[in-house]
Design a protein around this motif. Structure first.
Motif, short mmCIF file in Angstrom:
data_model
loop_
_atom_site.label_atom_id
_atom_site.label_comp_id
_atom_site.label_asym_id
_atom_site.label_seq_id
_atom_site.Cartn_x
_atom_site.Cartn_y
_atom_site.Cartn_z
N ARG A 182 -9.91 2.20 6.98
CA ARG A 182 -9.94 0.96 6.18
C ARG A 182 -9.96 -0.28 7.07
NH1 ARG A 182 -5.19 -1.04 3.16
NH2 ARG A 182 -5.86 -2.95 2.18
N GLY A 203 -1.30 -2.93 4.54
CA GLY A 203 -0.84 -2.58 3.21
C GLY A 203 -1.58 -1.39 2.65
N GLY A 204 -0.81 -0.41 2.14
CA GLY A 204 -1.42 0.80 1.60
C GLY A 204 -1.38 0.88 0.09
N LYS A 209 -0.88 -4.24 -0.34
CA LYS A 209 -2.30 -3.96 -0.19
C LYS A 209 -3.16 -5.12 -0.67
CE LYS A 209 -5.86 -0.58 -1.44
NZ LYS A 209 -6.14 0.69 -2.17
N GLU A 212 -2.91 -8.18 1.65
CA GLU A 212 -2.99 -7.89 3.08
C GLU A 212 -3.61 -9.01 3.91
OE1 GLU A 212 -2.71 -6.39 6.74
OE2 GLU A 212 -1.74 -5.54 4.98
N ASP A 421 -2.55 -4.10 -7.95
CA ASP A 421 -3.19 -2.99 -7.26
C ASP A 421 -3.22 -1.76 -8.16
OD1 ASP A 421 -4.17 -1.26 -5.16
OD2 ASP A 421 -2.11 -0.53 -4.95
#
Length: 606
Positions: A182, A203-204, A209, A212, A421
């Motif tokens: 990513r 950020g996942g 995320k 980010e 998200d």
């Protein structure tokens, strides 16, 4: 003339010689510091390559420089600071001095000398004093005593951990982790500029995320100690902070959450042993999310990608059961296929569709209002027979279902941006479902078959009714601020765009009244003991078998206090064995009592 020129040349020669000798002396001094003083001699001379950079700084990162999250009152949700002791791997001048230092340090820290030595002996890099793998908080008295010891290997300072031992609204905030693919795909420019490496944490999930690009910051803050090759501190070079020294970064993200309410909602879920599900508390005035909790538990530093505990179930669509009867009732009233007071007969089943009522004996003769309060399946299946399937879907959309509703809008020159998200849209019908089939409509009218709703949508549907059919677009972030608290961007509360015009104020008001009947004499009668007078709608949805056992989703949505609505709440207890005592109603009561007590405390404070 020639004599003067010769004299000038001689003077210039002497000046150059003096400069050369001075540089040679400086090099010799640097050689002594870097090599000779270190004692690192080889058998056949000095290894100049190995020891050319012996003078070095030993550093430890105490603040990653990443932006942090705060509740609506500025209470930190991440990045809380604590006072800690940093220990550098510095060698004392003698074994006797080491023993004396160890005794003094252990006495100050109030631990056995053996425990201190087990930690400090053999350190190869700076470490924070910990017990049980957790940094120890240093109190003010200890800090003064440590300072009085004047030991170069010790430094009392502030540590900012992005995630503490417990993290409120952990699924909302999300987590950070390594994701090389990513980084190269989404953050190509930063990667090529060297601002991000393949090993950088980004950020996942959650707000980490979606925000980010703004949370990355401009670099960490660290504490360093300069030593020679034998790990002895260099005179005059004390422990020093290394920092970008920028008054604007890292950024602060101000959420709409209330930390106190969030904490108590999570406690209520633990108290009632909710294993799967979600709670959403919204501000009745504008749809802002005040609390959002998801189960199972999750900590951002322990991410279980296999079981997905990081997933925010408040944003995931689930079978809603009878709370969807609110949509069916709205469609029937608005389309004038029924009217308040109409009487129906429930015999406990509707054979041609294979549909049964939860009351197997049937409700007998029952009015439309009573059918809503007592959640009669047969009456709502009869209403669906009178409606076009497309109308059920249309009115679901009018109430904010079947679409993403989280706040979206222009932000920092971006055309369209959202803080949410992985918010799911949900649905009324699957793509291949025959919407006009009588059995399909009957199942759909009671929130079964294909119908999927998120807890956020369910809470927001109540807000929509409280606003006379106007659908809000819930916020989870209200502001972005610079480090110095200067406002960077404000995300204004707003209505949801792109929906068909909503239901009438008259129908909205009627459905709200029916929600009070649910508590007065219907399926929510247990809520009469709540601290506030509340109203709402229950729902139980069949979701199939798991491990050979039939499972259901238990819902309750509503608002309170009835006289002056302040909050709209949705509760989902997910995948519980069919026949299990309903947990959603006592959880709804616990949450409403938390809100009532918070309001009472607020009035006392004023």
């Amino acid at each position: 003339m020639k004599g003067r020129m010769a004299l000038k040349k001689h003077r210039l020669f002497y000046i150059l010689m003096i400069i050369i000798l001075a540089l040679a002396g400086l090099n010799a001094r640097l050689f002594w510091i870097q090599v000779a003083a270190s004692g690192d001699w080889t058998e056949h001379g000095v290894d100049l390559v190995q020891n050319s950079v012996i003078q070095r700084a030993q550093g430890i990162v105490l603040d990653s420089g990443r932006g942090d999250f705060y509740d609506r009152d500025g209470i930190p949700l991440t990045g809380k600071e604590q006072t800690v002791l940093v220990v550098f791997p510095v060698h004392a001048s003698s074994p006797e001095q080491t023993r004396m230092d160890d005794t003094n340090i252990a006495r100050t820290l109030q631990v056995p000398v053996e425990q201190w030595r087990a930690f400090s002996t053999g350190l190869k890099e700076p470490q924070i004093w910990t017990t049980g793998d957790k940094p120890v908080n240093i109190n003010e008295a200890q800090a003064k005593q440590i300072e009085a010891l004047r030991l170069p290997q010790l430094a009392v300072t502030k540590l900012k951990q992005h995630y503490g031992d417990t993290v409120l609204a952990s699924q909302v905030i999300g987590y950070i982790g390594q994701n090389p693919e990513r980084i190269t795909r989404q953050f190509t420019d930063q990667f090529h500029r060297g601002e991000l490496q393949l090993t950088s944490k980004i950020g996942g999930a959650g707000l980490e995320k979606t925000l980010e690009p703004w949370l990355q910051g401009i670099g960490p803050e660290s504490l360093s100690l300069f030593t020679d090759g034998r790990k002895r501190p260099l005179p005059g070079l004390d422990a020093r902070w290394m920092s970008p020294h920028n008054g604007y970064y890292p950024l602060k993200v101000i959420t709409t959450l209330d930390a106190s309410i969030q904490s108590k909602v999570e406690q209520a879920m633990r108290k009632l042993q909710v294993k799967e599900g979600a709670v959403v508390v919204t501000d009745a005035s504008n749809g802002d999310v005040i609390a959002m909790a998801s189960r199972p538990d999750f900590h951002p530093e322990h991410v279980d990608l296999l079981h997905g505990t990081w997933s925010n179930r408040a944003l995931k669509a689930a079978a809603p059961g009878s709370i969807f009867k609110t949509v069916t009732a709205a469609a029937a009233l608005e389309e004038h296929v029924t009217e308040p007071g109409e009487m129906f007969r429930c015999d406990g089943e509707l054979g041609k569709y294979g549909l049964t009522c939860w009351n197997k004996q049937g409700h007998g003769l029952i009015s439309l209002e009573e059918a809503y309060a007592e959640s009669c399946n047969i009456v709502f299946a009869r209403l669906a027979e009178r409606l076009d399937g497309a109308k059920l879907q249309e009115y679901a959309h009018k109430l904010g279902l079947g679409t993403q509703i989280g706040w979206t809008g222009p932000f920092l020159q971006e055309e369209q941006w959202t803080t949410w998200d992985a918010e799911e849209k949900g649905q009324v019908f699957a793509a291949s479902t025959p919407q006009q089939d009588g059995g399909v409509k009957a199942q759909t009218s009671i929130g079964q078959r294909d119908v999927l709703v998120t807890p956020l949508q369910a809470a927001n549907m109540v807000v929509t009714l409280l606003h006379g059919g106007k659908v809000a677009s819930p916020r989870i972030v209200s502001e972005m601020r610079f480090r110095n608290d200067r406002l960077m961007e404000k995300l204004e509360a707003k209505s949801l765009d792109g929906l068909p015009s909503g239901i009438s104020k008259a129908t909205s008001g009627l459905l709200l009244e029916w929600m009070t009947d649910v508590v007065q004499y219907g399926t929510g009668a247990a809520l009469q003991s709540a601290d506030w007078k509340v109203a709402g709608k229950s729902g139980t949805a069949q979701v199939g078998a798991k491990s050979g056992e039939e499972r259901v989703n238990q819902w309750f949505i509503g608002y309170g206090p009835v006289a002056e609505p302040r909050y709209a709440v949705a509760v989902l207890v997910q995948n519980v064995p069919d026949g299990t005592k309903n947990t959603s109603i006592p959880l709804f009561r616990e949450v409403m009592d938390v809100l009532a007590q918070a309001e009472q405390s607020g009035r006392k404070a004023q």
